[in-house]
Each structure stands twice: as C-alpha cells, then as structure tokens.
Design an enzyme around this catalytic site. Sequence first.
Site, PDB file in Angstrom:
ATOM      1  N   ASP A  35     -40.396   5.591  22.145  1.00  0.00           N
ATOM      2  CA  ASP A  35     -39.089   5.809  22.062  1.00  0.00           C
ATOM      3  C   ASP A  35     -38.520   4.474  22.748  1.00  0.00           C
ATOM      4  OD1 ASP A  35     -36.622   8.139  22.929  1.00  0.00           O
ATOM      5  OD2 ASP A  35     -36.382   6.278  23.316  1.00  0.00           O
ATOM      6  N   TYR A  59     -23.908   7.347   7.292  1.00  0.00           N
ATOM      7  CA  TYR A  59     -25.198   8.013   8.338  1.00  0.00           C
ATOM      8  C   TYR A  59     -25.880   9.002   7.348  1.00  0.00           C
ATOM      9  CZ  TYR A  59     -27.569  11.374  11.403  1.00  0.00           C
ATOM     10  OH  TYR A  59     -28.301  12.361  11.768  1.00  0.00           O
TER      11      TYR A  59
END
Length: 329
Positions: free
Chosen positions: A32, A142
């Site tokens: 991450d 998106y």
Amino acid sequence: MGNFLVTGGAGYVGSHLVRALADRGDTVVVVDDLRQGHRAAVPAGVELIQLDLADRRSLAEIFAGWKFEAVFHFAALSLVGESMRDPLRYCIENLSNSLGLADAAVKAGVMRFVLSSTAALFGDPEAVPIPEEAKLAPTNAYGESKLMVEKGLAWADRVHGLRFACLRYFNAAGADPQGRIGEDHEPETHLVPLAIGAALGTRQPLTVFGTDYPTPDGTCIRDYVHVTDLADAHLRVLERLEQGSVRYNVGSGTGYSVKQVIEAVERIGGRPVPHSLGPRRAGDPAVLVASSERLKAETGWAPRFGALDDIVRTAWAWHSARPQGYGDR
Ligand code: UDP
C-alpha cells in the site's frame, strides 16, 4: 492456510479483507502506498510494505520473496467525481498499475487474481437489478478504467491461464462489526460517512447531489453492501477460481435513495443530518442495484449485514468512537 498479497490492504475495503484472512490464520502481505491507506488499519503480524505499484522492480522482488497463492488487488483510484475531472489519469494509472501487477503475478507463477471492480461498469442500466450479462457502458472514467482492466485480465487468462475474479462492488459501506476498523478517506466523498459526519458535527452539512432524477423521491438510488460481506465474497471466490475465471456483482439487491440513507442515519443516530439540496454530480447514474444471484448460487455467499440499518449502525459506531478516523493525518 496460505500466503496472500493484498494491494491496498491498508485502505477501506482491503483492510476488511486483511482482517478476515488474518482472523482465519492466513499469512498476509499488504502492499500500500499509504496515500489513502492507514498503517493502523493493518493488524499486528501482517507485513505492510509501503510501495507505489508503479515500482515494478520492487514488486517483482516481493513476488520473488514469497510464494503467494493469490493476489487481491484493491489499490486504485476510485472516485467517480475526480475521474470526471481527470479522466486520463484514471485510465493510465488504474490500467498500468493493475495490469503491471497481473504481469508480475503471472511471471512469478501466481495464477489467481481477484480484482476490485465496480458497478460503474454498467453506466445507466437498461434494467435493475443488474445481472452480470448487462451491457457494459460506463458513464464515468473510473468505470471505464476498471472495464479496461477486466479486459486485460481476460487476455491474461486466455494466453497464460491466469484465473481471475472481477468483483463488481456496488456501494461499499459500514464498518467492522467489532469496531476495529472502518472508513477514513481524505477527502471523503461517500454518502454514508458524509451524512454521519454531518450529524455528528465533525463534517460540513451534506449536499444532496440532484433531486430531479427519475426515481420516486428524485434522488439517486444505490445498493449499499456491507464491507464485511464484501470481504467474505473475496474469500468465497477464491475457492471458486479452481473452476475458472468469474465475474460477479456484489450487492445487497436492495436500492435506497440518498434521502432514505439520510433518514436511516437520523433514525439510528438520533440526530438530524444537516443538509441542503444541490445539483447533480457529473457521471452519476440514477439507479444502480445489483443482482448477486450468480455469486450466491456459485459460491454460497449471502449478506450477513444486508439491511441498510446494519450498515448505518456499524458505520455510526465507528465514526462516533473515532471522530478523527485513524487520527494519522
Ligand atoms: N451523494 C450525495 N452527496 C454527497 C455524496 C454522495 O448526494 O455528498 C450521492 C451520490 O450522488 C450518489 C450516492 O450519494 O448518488 C452515493 O455516492 P457515493 O459517492 O457514496 O458512491 P458512488 O455511487 O459514487 O460509488
């Protein structure tokens, strides 16, 4: 028990899967970049590697160092509104990071891949609830970026035999029922945390985006699915991949309007949600409600927190206990 790589595992949905894996005794490595994720969302005993997925060399080293059974890929840009202001960034970043990751997995011989996909693939659906076979016609960049990723994975299956699952999430909401983790985005753009924050006084009053949609009360209808149920869907599809790649819609099957969500927050929180009525947000379809029948039939999944009140209750508990979220900004 196995080794799993979870990208975006310090983020909202990813961290709930990480808990579910860790709770059942699996070994988890989280990658991450911590732009949106939180160190504190990752439990002790889970290795967190802070890395941008664009760093392919480091990614290859991670694959070389572990023998992963599968990759769960959550890390992505995921905001509809932002994608309509910066569509190319969405297409470029989501496509190159996701397919770069799949490429690294295939090269390392890791042939199971679970993608966080989205209901935004369907645009304005012709019929609701939306089955997997519905026409794919995103109304925002998106959704388009995730559609491109799904297509790339299909080629990796055809040519390399990569088994993939695309989980088209409807609206992820709620928090860990044990209160350990929850939603903490900055900026926050999602309806449930914004409505709760407005009621708690920790955020500005809410603006309702559009009251002239062709719905009973004029506001958009969405299918809110509890984040713990979403995590459970990931565990179940992993088993299903033995039989081949799959695409599933993941939602509760029930739609609620923006006004109904506000009412639920007011009822459960016992406080008004200060709000005003505003114009539509670009890219928002009027109604998105999932048919998750295929997921249910093929994996035995069923929502355990399927009612809107379950979602709002767990989210309210998280936000009122942690008004600053993880408190790391
Ligand atoms: N919404 C709203 N005000 C806000 C944020 C969201 O009215 O401040 C509406 C939005 O237009 C959509 C629904 O709430 O109809 C859910 O939006 P969210 O951003 O939570 O999820 P999305 O549907 O974009 O994935």
